[in-house]
Design an enzyme around this catalytic site. Structure first.
Site, PDB file in Angstrom:
ATOM      1  N   SER A 239      47.145  53.300  43.247  1.00  0.00           N
ATOM      2  CA  SER A 239      47.634  52.186  43.367  1.00  0.00           C
ATOM      3  C   SER A 239      48.932  52.892  43.728  1.00  0.00           C
ATOM      4  O   SER A 239      49.750  53.702  42.994  1.00  0.00           O
ATOM      5  CB  SER A 239      47.881  51.388  41.630  1.00  0.00           C
ATOM      6  OG  SER A 239      48.428  50.694  42.125  1.00  0.00           O
TER       7      SER A 239
ATOM      8  N   TYR B 257      47.731  50.463  33.075  1.00  0.00           N
ATOM      9  CA  TYR B 257      47.151  50.286  34.531  1.00  0.00           C
ATOM     10  C   TYR B 257      47.671  52.001  35.475  1.00  0.00           C
ATOM     11  O   TYR B 257      46.766  52.893  35.959  1.00  0.00           O
ATOM     12  CB  TYR B 257      47.212  49.409  34.439  1.00  0.00           C
ATOM     13  CG  TYR B 257      46.884  48.569  36.709  1.00  0.00           C
ATOM     14  CD1 TYR B 257      45.836  48.676  36.464  1.00  0.00           C
ATOM     15  CD2 TYR B 257      48.020  49.390  37.499  1.00  0.00           C
ATOM     16  CE1 TYR B 257      44.990  48.332  37.721  1.00  0.00           C
ATOM     17  CE2 TYR B 257      47.599  49.102  39.148  1.00  0.00           C
ATOM     18  CZ  TYR B 257      46.234  48.334  39.122  1.00  0.00           C
ATOM     19  OH  TYR B 257      46.061  48.832  40.409  1.00  0.00           O
TER      20      TYR B 257
HETATM   21  N1  LIG Z   1      45.178  43.786  45.344  1.00  0.00           N
HETATM   22  C1  LIG Z   1      45.684  44.413  44.971  1.00  0.00           C
HETATM   23  O1  LIG Z   1      47.143  45.132  45.924  1.00  0.00           O
HETATM   24  C2  LIG Z   1      45.981  45.834  44.371  1.00  0.00           C
HETATM   25  C3  LIG Z   1      46.795  46.716  44.840  1.00  0.00           C
HETATM   26  C4  LIG Z   1      46.948  48.292  44.834  1.00  0.00           C
HETATM   27  C5  LIG Z   1      45.980  48.710  44.143  1.00  0.00           C
HETATM   28  N2  LIG Z   1      44.539  47.746  44.051  1.00  0.00           N
HETATM   29  C6  LIG Z   1      43.250  48.332  43.615  1.00  0.00           C
HETATM   30  O2  LIG Z   1      42.502  47.722  44.494  1.00  0.00           O
HETATM   31  C7  LIG Z   1      41.369  47.883  43.728  1.00  0.00           C
HETATM   32  C8  LIG Z   1      40.493  46.227  44.383  1.00  0.00           C
HETATM   33  O3  LIG Z   1      41.576  45.306  43.316  1.00  0.00           O
HETATM   34  P1  LIG Z   1      41.907  44.085  43.595  1.00  0.00           P
HETATM   35  O4  LIG Z   1      42.726  43.123  44.046  1.00  0.00           O
HETATM   36  O5  LIG Z   1      40.521  43.192  44.830  1.00  0.00           O
HETATM   37  O6  LIG Z   1      40.792  43.171  42.194  1.00  0.00           O
HETATM   38  P2  LIG Z   1      39.903  42.182  42.028  1.00  0.00           P
HETATM   39  O7  LIG Z   1      40.004  41.560  42.839  1.00  0.00           O
HETATM   40  O8  LIG Z   1      40.270  41.490  40.478  1.00  0.00           O
HETATM   41  O9  LIG Z   1      38.322  42.330  41.524  1.00  0.00           O
HETATM   42  C9  LIG Z   1      38.435  43.428  40.847  1.00  0.00           C
HETATM   43  C10 LIG Z   1      36.674  44.007  40.832  1.00  0.00           C
HETATM   44  O10 LIG Z   1      36.227  44.740  39.840  1.00  0.00           O
HETATM   45  C11 LIG Z   1      34.816  44.189  39.884  1.00  0.00           C
HETATM   46  N3  LIG Z   1      35.313  44.292  38.172  1.00  0.00           N
HETATM   47  C12 LIG Z   1      36.170  44.505  36.925  1.00  0.00           C
HETATM   48  N4  LIG Z   1      35.596  45.140  35.791  1.00  0.00           N
HETATM   49  C13 LIG Z   1      34.392  45.430  35.481  1.00  0.00           C
HETATM   50  C14 LIG Z   1      33.466  45.796  35.457  1.00  0.00           C
HETATM   51  N5  LIG Z   1      33.415  45.631  33.245  1.00  0.00           N
HETATM   52  N6  LIG Z   1      31.531  45.943  35.467  1.00  0.00           N
HETATM   53  C15 LIG Z   1      31.861  45.806  37.486  1.00  0.00           C
HETATM   54  N7  LIG Z   1      32.749  45.591  37.652  1.00  0.00           N
HETATM   55  C16 LIG Z   1      34.190  45.309  37.590  1.00  0.00           C
HETATM   56  C17 LIG Z   1      35.465  42.857  39.627  1.00  0.00           C
HETATM   57  O11 LIG Z   1      34.454  42.208  39.506  1.00  0.00           O
HETATM   58  P3  LIG Z   1      33.428  41.090  38.787  1.00  0.00           P
HETATM   59  O12 LIG Z   1      34.752  40.508  37.418  1.00  0.00           O
HETATM   60  O13 LIG Z   1      31.802  40.202  39.190  1.00  0.00           O
HETATM   61  O14 LIG Z   1      32.682  42.342  36.988  1.00  0.00           O
HETATM   62  C18 LIG Z   1      35.937  42.715  40.758  1.00  0.00           C
HETATM   63  O15 LIG Z   1      35.022  42.907  41.297  1.00  0.00           O
HETATM   64  C19 LIG Z   1      41.088  48.511  42.043  1.00  0.00           C
HETATM   65  O16 LIG Z   1      41.195  49.365  41.824  1.00  0.00           O
HETATM   66  C20 LIG Z   1      42.917  47.780  42.076  1.00  0.00           C
HETATM   67  O17 LIG Z   1      43.704  48.565  40.636  1.00  0.00           O
HETATM   68  C21 LIG Z   1      44.966  46.563  44.365  1.00  0.00           C
END
Ligand SMILES: NC(=O)c1ccc[n+]([C@@H]2O[C@H](COP(=O)([O-])OP(=O)(O)OC[C@H]3O[C@@H](n4cnc5c(N)ncnc54)[C@H](OP(=O)(O)O)[C@@H]3O)[C@@H](O)[C@H]2O)c1
Length: 251
Positions: free
Chosen positions: A143, A156
């Site tokens: 991130s 985080y």
């Molecule tokens: N979006 C951004 O701008 C951004 C920026 C920097 C980094 N990231 C990173 O990219 C990755 C994806 O993020 P995103 O933005 O796509 O987030 P998101 O839409 O909130 O998705 C998070 C995913 O993690 C799963 N998850 C959470 N807790 C879990 C658990 N206990 N067991 C199994 N699965 C779990 C959720 O599924 P369930 O709730 O169904 O379990 C969901 O599929 C993350 O590592 C995030 O830190 C994102």
């Protein structure tokens, strides 16, 4: 030049966090590119919906990754539909957005479990099978907070800083066995995780203006970097974090 350098056709790829956001989009793209994709997250209904819509070889495994002791068994379940995985993409993530003064032990532990502990222990369970093949790919998710401090991001940020070093340490441990480990560090992409950011249009615009390109990310921006890290195109790249952030961290 080798043909199809970026091909993932026939590769078996496990994507965690596939019920939503980046993990879901990446799973869809990889399916369409000809990979066998196993999508992992807690919400079975959302995973099933993804599978119903996916074009290609798609399977799902519903599991809670915070249950670290169960990850060796989960790894076996993940390998049931298509055999041992070639690529593990650790995209599950959590941001509790608690201020340092208010962060709870539970929130801290849960964040570290999902963002840092599960990526390592799931990889540790899958690596022996990759070693047998002499080829494997691990892709973690960092991130902007792997490098920068943001408000209400102490847990985080600590976890994502950990992912940066975890990626280097994985590379050191396993690259000689043909398994590379790298990380993608997205800028701001609209997902459930970033809903509080994109819900504030002033803040979203401020983030867009902080990039060199002048806009926030869209899911298509991740296609090339993911294919690169999953394929032979990145054979000699390991231990790296690739910022897909429109130049946010360059300024
Ligand atoms: N979006 C951004 O701008 C951004 C920026 C920097 C980094 N990231 C990173 O990219 C990755 C994806 O993020 P995103 O933005 O796509 O987030 P998101 O839409 O909130 O998705 C998070 C995913 O993690 C799963 N998850 C959470 N807790 C879990 C658990 N206990 N067991 C199994 N699965 C779990 C959720 O599924 P369930 O709730 O169904 O379990 C969901 O599929 C993350 O590592 C995030 O830190 C994102």
């Amino acid at each position: 030049m080798q043909k199809n350098l970026f091909s993932v056709e026939g590769k078996t790829i496990c994507v965690t966090g596939a019920s939503s956001g980046i993990g879901r989009a990446v799973s869809t793209m990889l399916c369409e590119a000809g990979a066998n994709v196993i999508a992992v997250a807690r919400r079975a209904d959302a995973l099933q919906q993804w599978k119903d819509e996916a074009v290609g070889n798609a399977e799902i495994v519903a599991a809670d990754l915070s249950d670290i002791d169960t990850l060796p068994d989960l790894a076996l379940d993940i390998c049931k539909p298509f055999g041992p995985v070639d690529v593990l993409i650790n995209a599950a993530g959590l941001n509790t957005r608690q201020h340092a003064d208010a962060v709870t032990f539970e929130g801290w532990r849960n964040t570290l479990d999902i963002n840092l502990n599960a990526p390592f222990f799931l990889a540790q369970s899958l690596v022996p099978m990759m070693k047998e093949k002499g080829w494997g790919r691990i892709i973690n998710f960092g991130s902007l907070q792997s490098r920068r401090a943001f408000a209400n991001g102490i847990a985080y940020g600590a976890s994502k800083g950990g992912v940066d070093q975890l990626t280097r340490a994985m590379a050191e441990a396993w690259s000689k066995d043909g398994i590379t480990a790298n990380a993608l560090a997205p800028g701001f992409f609209p997902t459930e995780l970033t809903a509080p950011v994109f819900g504030d249009s002033e803040l979203a615009d401020k983030n867009a203006n902080q990039t060199c390109i002048g806009r926030n990310g869209t899911m298509d921006d991740l296609t090339g970097p993911v294919l690169f890290l999953c394929s032979d195109a990145s054979n000699y790249v390991t231990g790296q974090m690739l910022y897909v952030d429109g130049g946010f961290t360059a300024k």
